[in-house]
Design an enzyme around this catalytic site. Structure first.
Site, short mmCIF file in Angstrom:
data_model
loop_
_atom_site.label_atom_id
_atom_site.label_comp_id
_atom_site.label_asym_id
_atom_site.label_seq_id
_atom_site.Cartn_x
_atom_site.Cartn_y
_atom_site.Cartn_z
N ASP A 1 -95.33 44.01 38.18
CA ASP A 1 -95.66 44.80 39.37
C ASP A 1 -96.51 43.90 40.24
OD1 ASP A 1 -95.14 47.19 40.79
OD2 ASP A 1 -97.27 47.60 40.70
N THR B 1 -86.48 45.12 36.55
CA THR B 1 -86.43 45.18 38.01
C THR B 1 -84.98 45.13 38.46
OG1 THR B 1 -87.19 44.12 40.06
CG2 THR B 1 -86.66 42.65 38.24
P1 IMP Z 1 -92.66 46.04 43.17
O1 IMP Z 1 -93.45 45.08 42.34
O2 IMP Z 1 -91.19 45.99 42.87
O3 IMP Z 1 -93.25 47.38 43.17
O4 IMP Z 1 -92.72 45.60 44.69
C1 IMP Z 1 -93.54 44.60 45.10
C2 IMP Z 1 -93.39 44.38 46.58
O5 IMP Z 1 -94.42 43.45 46.90
C3 IMP Z 1 -92.07 43.72 46.98
O6 IMP Z 1 -91.11 44.63 47.39
C4 IMP Z 1 -92.52 42.83 48.13
O7 IMP Z 1 -92.59 43.58 49.29
C5 IMP Z 1 -93.93 42.44 47.71
N1 IMP Z 1 -93.91 41.18 46.94
C6 IMP Z 1 -94.12 41.00 45.61
N2 IMP Z 1 -93.97 39.72 45.26
C7 IMP Z 1 -93.65 39.06 46.39
C8 IMP Z 1 -93.36 37.69 46.65
O8 IMP Z 1 -93.32 36.80 45.80
N3 IMP Z 1 -93.08 37.41 47.93
C9 IMP Z 1 -93.08 38.35 48.91
N4 IMP Z 1 -93.32 39.62 48.72
C10 IMP Z 1 -93.62 39.98 47.45
#
Ligand code: IMP
Length: 187
Positions: free
Chosen positions: A69, A7
């Site tokens: 994810d 990430t």
């Molecule tokens: P990805 O897993 O990078 O595709 O994105 C996940 C998205 O979910 C993040 O950009 C946040 O918008 C949301 N998200 C995931 N985990 C959290 C958390 O712990 N707090 C708040 N938002 C979260």
């Protein structure tokens, strides 16, 4: 041992490093490998996206990779934003824009119908390809307005009734004890 976190999200890096801290583990994230191409998250599920990220990065670096994810599922929106959480209000959406869109969509909805959960799938992908996965969830509801400045993403609008606070009002140590990244079905 070096563990690569697949990430570039500094909030996630901080949380995972603090949750998994142990003397024998050195963490690096994609921020340490600026030349690696972006992995397009085009899967229909958290697992598809996490596995694609973990496998692609591990095969490029020949190192063990942990990919997360995660996202927010809101019951009244039939599970949206789900895999679209990061891009809810557009491809270059900021956290604030996503939170504003969510609050607008839920305007007028009473507290008991604002139920939601954070979901996280973690995939650990070693160079041998024998990957493992784990899933965690954290239940709460969508607040009426944003509160707090800790955390990232939807934390300011994710209200935890048992603490009477949003996730963004909790210290990182508490979030790391109760969050979807901390709680796993393999525990
Ligand atoms: P990805 O897993 O990078 O595709 O994105 C996940 C998205 O979910 C993040 O950009 C946040 O918008 C949301 N998200 C995931 N985990 C959290 C958390 O712990 N707090 C708040 N938002 C979260």
């Amino acid at each position: 041992m070096i563990l690569i976190l697949a990430t570039r999200n500094k909030g996630k890096v901080r949380e995972i490093e603090s949750a998994l801290a142990m003397p024998s583990l050195t963490f690096q994230s994609l921020n340490d490998f600026p030349d690696l191409p972006e992995v397009i998250e085009d899967g229909d599920s958290f697992l598809e996206n996490a596995l694609k990220k973990a496998r692609t990065v591990s095969e490029s670096l020949n190192l063990p990779v942990l990919a997360d994810d995660s996202g927010l599922e809101v019951d009244s929106l039939k599970g949206a934003p789900g895999v679209w959480s990061a891009r809810f209000s557009g491809p270059a959406a900021t956290d604030q824009q996503n939170n504003e869109k969510l609050l607008t969509l839920l305007q007028g909805l009473p507290e008991q119908k604002r139920t939601a959960r954070f979901v996280c799938i973690l995939v650990l992908y070693p160079p041998s390809g024998r990957w493992v996965r784990t899933e965690g969830t954290c239940q709460g509801r969508i607040a009426l307005s944003p509160e707090g400045d800790q955390g990232f993403g939807y934390d300011p609008v994710f209200y935890l009734p048992e603490f009477q606070k949003t996730m963004a009002q909790l210290p990182l140590e508490t979030k790391n004890r109760i969050s979807h990244r901390a709680i796993s079905d393999e525990d």
